[in-house]
Design a protein around this motif. Structure first.
Motif: not given
Lengths: 162, 149
Positions: B14-16, B145-147, A94, A58, A92, B3, B8, B11, B149, B50-53, B43
């Protein structure tokens, strides 16, 4: 799925995160007195049952520039909510999407979707996209921006009583 | 920290998801054409900065036991801080946000049982003199939801 004592120990041991070592599951297993295989089997079972949603990173979305968010709320026709709610969840940007009860007359909204963007302006653009998706099935909407965090504590597994 | 493109890529990848296997970092490193030690070091740096929570399993809070409910109140502006203090003092209140609406205080209750949600909401209604409205989830929609990067 009913969690047994071992499952709960696994949750407690991993809810803070996995160790960044080449064999992270072996390390967690050793801490718990389990075999690595046994731990991995249980993690797979927890994931299959939906107790673990996913194992992933995350990112801190604030640090990646996503500093704006708004709780968008929608009054969606009850007979369309299951279908349309899922379509909104699929967007994406939400992060949370729920059907909740209305509280009339003050609160006519039954669909809650948290929207994230780089700016308040971008969040408004995303909100318009959701409005387009819902179309005539939506009778009204609003968006609530957070103005202050009053309290923030993580949700963590409580220690079992007894 | 700044970064680079590799950070990027990590990130976004690994969100997947992250594999359950004896050597998961080696598997991910191979997918990203990186060295395993470099992946772990990056990582670590991103977690440190704290880029990774969080990195690990994400649990369904309700499946872990306990009950949760989103609640809201309309607190008059001149009483807002007093009401917030009363609400925040309850250990069952997990987070609480001021929001721009007539319902201007939104918080999440986390209790052991469903019955306690109603009890805490009623206790807060009495203690503050303002009605606590409960918005339990009726249906949860899966999110993607994905951010970026």
């Amino acid at each position: 799925m009913t969690l047994d004592a071992t499952d709960r120990r696994i949750i407690e041991a991993t809810q803070g995160g996995l160790p960044l070592v080449p064999r992270p599951y072996a390390q967690v297993a050793a801490e718990l007195g389990l075999a690595e295989d046994a731990l991995c089997d249980r993690l797979r079972a927890l994931q299959a049952a939906g107790v673990i949603r996913r194992i992933a990173v995350a990112p801190n979305h604030y640090k990646l520039g996503m500093t704006a968010n708004g709780m968008s709320v929608w009054d969606v026709a009850d007979e369309r909510i299951a279908e349309l709610g899922q379509q909104v969840g699929d967007l994406p940007f939400v992060s949370h999407c729920y059907e909740r009860p209305r509280a009339l007359p003050l609160w006519p909204y039954n669909l809650f979707a948290m929207l994230h963007g780089q700016s308040r302006d971008e969040v408004e653009v995303l909100r318009a996209q959701v409005a387009d998706l819902l179309g005539a099935a939506c009778r009204g909407s609003d968006i609530l921006y957070s103005t202050r965090i009053l309290k923030k504590t993580g949700l963590r597994l409580r220690q079992q009583k007894g | 920290m700044t970064l680079d493109d590799t950070d990027r890529r990590i990130l976004n990848h690994l969100q997947e998801g992250f594999p359950i296997a004896p050597d998961p970092f080696a598997l991910v490193a191979a997918e990203l054409a990186l060295d395993e030690a470099d992946l772990i070091a990056r990582l670590e740096r991103m977690r440190e900065a704290r880029v990774i929570t969080r990195f690990g399993p994400f649990f369904d809070a309700a499946a872990m036991g306990g009950a949760f409910c989103l609640c809201a109140m309309a607190a008059p502006e001149d009483e807002f801080d007093r009401v917030a203090e009363i609400v925040n003092a309850r250990p069952e209140v997990a987070h609480n946000y001021a929001r721009s609406h007539a319902l201007n205080m939104w918080f999440v209750l986390a209790t052991e049982t469903e019955a306690e949600i109603a009890e805490v909401a009623e206790a807060l209604t009495r203690a503050t003199g303002h009605e606590v409205l409960c918005f339990p989830k009726l249906q949860e929609f899966f999110v993607r939801f994905r951010v970026a990067a």
